[in-house]
Design a protein around this motif. Structure first.
Motif, short mmCIF file in Angstrom:
data_model
loop_
_atom_site.label_atom_id
_atom_site.label_comp_id
_atom_site.label_asym_id
_atom_site.label_seq_id
_atom_site.Cartn_x
_atom_site.Cartn_y
_atom_site.Cartn_z
N ARG A 107 2.78 -1.46 3.81
CA ARG A 107 3.56 -0.52 4.14
C ARG A 107 5.16 -0.10 4.33
O ARG A 107 5.60 0.72 4.45
CB ARG A 107 3.22 0.90 4.68
CG ARG A 107 0.98 1.22 4.00
CD ARG A 107 0.62 2.60 4.74
NE ARG A 107 0.25 3.19 3.86
CZ ARG A 107 -1.41 2.82 3.99
NH1 ARG A 107 -1.50 1.91 5.36
NH2 ARG A 107 -2.36 3.14 3.28
N GLY A 124 -1.43 -2.50 -8.95
CA GLY A 124 -0.82 -1.69 -9.89
C GLY A 124 -1.08 -0.03 -10.13
O GLY A 124 -1.05 0.08 -7.95
N GLY A 125 0.00 1.31 -9.63
CA GLY A 125 0.19 2.18 -9.86
C GLY A 125 1.14 2.24 -10.51
O GLY A 125 1.77 2.47 -11.80
N GLU A 126 2.32 3.62 -10.07
CA GLU A 126 3.12 4.24 -10.65
C GLU A 126 4.74 3.04 -9.51
O GLU A 126 5.29 2.58 -8.63
CB GLU A 126 3.78 5.56 -10.55
CG GLU A 126 2.76 5.96 -11.61
CD GLU A 126 2.74 5.86 -12.62
OE1 GLU A 126 3.81 5.43 -13.07
OE2 GLU A 126 1.74 5.58 -13.50
N THR A 171 7.45 4.85 -8.28
CA THR A 171 7.59 5.32 -7.41
C THR A 171 7.56 4.63 -5.59
O THR A 171 8.10 4.76 -4.54
CB THR A 171 5.45 6.49 -6.76
OG1 THR A 171 6.14 7.11 -7.91
CG2 THR A 171 5.22 6.64 -5.44
N ALA A 225 0.57 -1.64 -0.02
CA ALA A 225 0.18 -0.02 0.24
C ALA A 225 0.95 1.51 0.33
O ALA A 225 -0.14 2.10 0.47
CB ALA A 225 -0.62 0.04 1.12
N ILE A 226 2.44 1.47 -0.52
CA ILE A 226 2.36 2.81 -0.93
C ILE A 226 1.99 3.41 -1.90
O ILE A 226 2.32 4.78 -1.15
CB ILE A 226 4.04 1.81 -2.01
CG1 ILE A 226 4.69 1.18 -1.00
CG2 ILE A 226 4.88 3.32 -1.85
CD1 ILE A 226 6.36 0.80 -1.48
N GLN A 227 1.18 2.94 -2.41
CA GLN A 227 0.52 3.76 -3.28
C GLN A 227 -0.56 3.09 -4.48
O GLN A 227 0.41 1.92 -4.58
CB GLN A 227 1.65 5.39 -3.96
CG GLN A 227 1.54 5.66 -5.42
CD GLN A 227 1.06 4.77 -6.56
OE1 GLN A 227 1.59 4.44 -6.90
NE2 GLN A 227 0.12 5.26 -7.39
N GLY A 228 -1.15 3.42 -5.42
CA GLY A 228 -2.13 2.76 -5.88
C GLY A 228 -3.20 2.30 -6.47
O GLY A 228 -3.41 2.66 -4.35
N ASP A 229 -3.49 1.31 -6.39
CA ASP A 229 -5.12 0.95 -6.53
C ASP A 229 -4.96 -0.16 -5.62
O ASP A 229 -6.13 -1.48 -5.47
CB ASP A 229 -6.01 0.57 -7.42
CG ASP A 229 -5.36 -0.85 -8.58
OD1 ASP A 229 -4.29 -1.32 -8.68
OD2 ASP A 229 -5.62 -1.60 -9.14
N TYR A 230 -4.63 0.39 -4.07
CA TYR A 230 -4.02 -1.04 -3.25
C TYR A 230 -5.90 -1.49 -2.84
O TYR A 230 -6.15 -2.26 -1.86
CB TYR A 230 -3.57 -0.59 -2.50
CG TYR A 230 -3.47 0.39 -1.80
CD1 TYR A 230 -4.31 0.48 -0.44
CD2 TYR A 230 -2.57 1.75 -2.13
CE1 TYR A 230 -3.93 1.79 0.19
CE2 TYR A 230 -2.30 2.80 -1.13
CZ TYR A 230 -3.28 3.40 -0.20
OH TYR A 230 -3.58 3.98 0.36
#
Lengths: 197, 317
Positions: A36, A51-53, A56, A13-18
Motif C-alpha cells: 500500500r 484489477g479494479g479502477e 482510483t 493493495a490500494i483497491q481492487g481484487d488484490y
C-alpha cells in the motif's frame, strides 16, 4: 526454484481484487504480500497490479512519489498487470487518455467492450501449454497495439489479451478469477528465475 | 433436461461476472451523487464507483414523499461524465425500475430500502437480470435471502441519511458474529440453523464451511468521516458506501459545489479523505493525517433519536 524459498510477490493493495490475486499467487507457489506504500516494494521478487479502477489507483500513485518508485521497481523486477493493472503498465492509454507507467510497449483502450452488461467469459486458444484458456472479462480494456518486442500469448477477436515483454506481463482479463493457474504460474516462474540469478 | 442444464450454466457464468465486478470494487469507496458535477468530484477524489440518485437519503428523510428511481436523463448524463462504474437504486420489489436501469446501462443496481418500497412481500428476482445487484442486510438471514434471490453483493443497511454510524456497526457485527457461530456447528445442526435464519440450507452450509458470505460484503448507512470508514473496514467490510456524508451540510441542504468554490473544496476534501482512509484503514498515522485535512463534516442526526416507524432499515425482510 528447487530449494530456494518461495518468491515473495507483492500485490498492489490500494483497491481492487488484490485478495483474489494473493490467493492465486499462493496457489501458484509464491509468497504474496500486500503493498500500500512505496517503501513496501523493497525486497520483493515481483509485483502484481490487480484489477479494479485504474483512475482510483492513479490517485494514490500520484502521492508520495509512489509512481516513480513503482516505475523504478518495475524496470528491474517482474511485474504483472491484469485489467486495470494492464492499463497502468501501458505506454499509452486511450478513451480517455490518462497517465501510465509506460513499462509495456502497448496501447490500451479503456472499457473497450462496453459496460458491465457486456462483460463475458470467453475460452480461447493460447500458446501456453495445456490447451484453451478461460478468460474472464469485466468492463475490460483492449490492447489495440503492441510493439515488436511484445509477445502475444492469447487473443480475443484478433486483439491480444495476454502479453509478455521480458519481465513485464499483462492480461486484459482476470486469470485470478478462474481456477486455471497457468498464467500465475508463468509469472511466479519469471520471478523465481530472477531470484535465482 | 439438457435445457435445464443449459440454463444453469448461464446462471453460473452470469453470477461469476456479477460477483467479479463486486470484487473489482473492493477496498474502494462508492459515493452517492445527485449531479454530473458531484460525479466528477467523486471520480476526481478516487471513488471506485458512483451511485446516481436524485436525492441523497438525508434529503429523502427530511423532505418525505415517495422516493423513486432517479430520472433516466440524470443517470445517462452521469454515465457520460465518468469512466468508473455507475450504480443506481431501484425500489424494493420494483422490477420494472430495475429493467429500466439495466436498459440504461447501469453497472450495478441497488435494490434499496432508502427508496419507498414497491412490494411489501417480494424482493426483485435478481437472477432474471444481467446487471448485478447489491442489497442491504441487517443480519445473516437477511443477507442470505438476498443472495438466494441473486444479489452479487451485500451491504449493511445501517441507518441511511443520518451520518450516525451506530447501526452500520451493529449490522456488521451481527452478520460476522452469526457467520462465526455457524462455523462451529455440526452438519446436523446446520439444518436447524437454516430454519432459524430463514435462509436456504445450501447457502448456510457454504457460510459454515468458509466463515464468510459467498459474495462481497460492503458497508453502508451513516458513514460520514474517514474514521467511520476505517472503523467499518476494520470490522470486516470489504468496501464503503458513502451516501449523505460527502455532499451535505445541514440535514436537507447539499453543499453548493457548482457555484461556491469554498463549499466545493469542502466536498472534495471529505471525498478524498474517506477514499484514503478506506485504503489505509489499518494505519492510524495516515488516518490522523487525513482526518485533519477534512474541512467540515455533515451535521448528522443521532439514529437513537429517530422514531421506530421512521427508520429506513426496517424496510425489506
Amino acid at each position: 526454484m528447487s530449494k530456494a524459498a518461495k518468491p515473495c510477490i507483492g500485490v498492489l493493495a490500494i483497491q481492487g481484487d488484490y485478495a483474489a490475486h494473493a490467493q492465486a499467487l499462493a496457489e501458484a507457489g509464491a509468497e504474496p504480500c500486500e503493498v500500500r506504500q512505496p517503501e513496501e516494494l523493497a525486497g520483493l521478487d515481483g509485483l502484481v497490479l490487480p484489477g479494479g479502477e485504474s483512475t482510483t489507483m492513479l490517485k494514490f500513485l500520484e502521492k508520495r512519489h509512489f509512481f516513480k518508485a513503482l516505475q523504478d521497481f518495475c524496470r528491474t523486477m517482474p511485474v504483472f498487470g491484469t485489467c486495470a493493472g494492464s492499463i497502468l503498465l501501458a505506454r499509452e492509454v486511450r478513451s480517455p487518455a490518462q497517465r501510465s507507467l509506460g513499462l509495456l510497449d502497448a496501447v490500451v483502450e479503456r472499457n473497450a467492450y462496453g459496460r458491465q452488461i457486456d462483460s463475458s467469459i470467453e475460452t480461447a486458444e493460447t500458446s501456453l501449454p495445456g490447451g484453451p484458456l478461460e478468460m474472464v472479462f469485466i468492463r475490460a480494456p483492449r490492447i489495440v497495439e503492441i510493439g515488436p518486442g511484445v509477445e502475444a500469448l492469447a487473443y480475443r477477436e484478433g486483439y491480444p489479451t495476454l502479453v509478455r515483454q521480458g519481465m513485464v506481463m499483462a492480461a486484459t482479463f482476470h486469470p485470478e478469477l478462474s481456477a486455471d493457474r497457468r498464467v500465475h504460474r508463468m509469472f511466479v516462474e519469471i520471478a523465481a528465475g530472477i531470484r535465482a540469478v | 433436461m439438457s435445457k435445464e442444464n443449459g440454463t444453469k450454466q448461464i446462471a453460473t457464468t452470469g453470477l461469476r461476472l456479477k460477483v467479479g465486478l463486486a470484487e473489482m470494487l473492493k477496498g474502494g469507496v462508492i459515493m452517492d451523487v445527485m449531479s454530473v458535477e458531484q460525479a466528477r468530484i467523486a471520480e476526481e477524489a478516487g471513488a471506485v464507483s458512483v451511485m446516481a440518485l436524485e436525492r441523497v437519503p438525508a434529503m429523502i428523510r427530511a423532505e418525505g414523499g415517495v422516493a423513486r428511481m432517479a430520472k433516466p436523463s440524470l443517470i445517462k448524463a452521469i454515465i457520460q461524465a465518468v469512466t468508473i462504474p455507475v450504480m443506481a437504486k431501484a425500489r424494493i420489489g420494483h422490477f420494472a425500475e430495475a429493467q429500466i436501469l439495466q436498459e440504461l446501462g447501469v453497472d450495478f443496481i441497488d435494490e434499496s430500502e432508502v427508496l419507498t418500497p414497491a412490494d411489501e412481500a417480494h424482493h426483485i428476482d435478481k437472477h432474471a437480470f444481467t446487471t448485478p445487484f447489491v442489497c442491504g442486510a441487517r443480519n445473516l438471514g437477511e443477507a442470505l435471502r438476498r443472495i438466494a434471490e441473486g444479489a452479487a453483493m451485500i451491504r449493511t443497511k445501517g441507518e441511511a441519511g443520518t451520518g450516525d454510524v451506530v447501526h452500520a456497526v451493529q449490522h456488521m457485527r451481527q452478520i460476522t458474529r452469526e457467520m462465526r457461530q455457524l462455523t462451529v456447528l455440526t452438519e446436523q445442526e446446520l439444518y436447524a440453523a437454516a430454519k432459524e435464519l430463514q435462509a436456504p440450507y445450501e447457502l448456510v452450509r457454504m457460510v459454515a464451511q468458509t466463515g464468510k458470505l459467498p459474495v462481497p460484503n460492503f458497508s453502508a448507512g451513516g458513514i460520514a468521516t474517514p474514521a467511520d470508514a476505517a472503523l467499518m473496514m476494520q470490522l470486516g467490510a470489504e468496501a464503503i458506501f458513502v451516501g449523505s456524508g460527502i455532499f451535505m451540510k445541514e440535514r436537507a441542504t447539499p453543499l453548493d459545489v457548482e457555484n461556491n468554490p469554498k463549499e466545493r473544496e469542502e466536498a472534495v476534501s471529505r471525498a478524498k479523505a474517506i477514499v484514503i482512509a478506506t485504503t489505509h484503514y489499518n494505519d492510524p498515522k495516515i488516518l490522523a493525517e487525513v482526518s485533519e485535512q477534512v474541512t467540515g463534516t455533515m451535521k448528522g442526526l443521532a439514529a437513537a433519536a429517530i422514531e421506530e416507524k421512521e427508520l429506513l432499515q426496517t424496510r425489506g425482510w
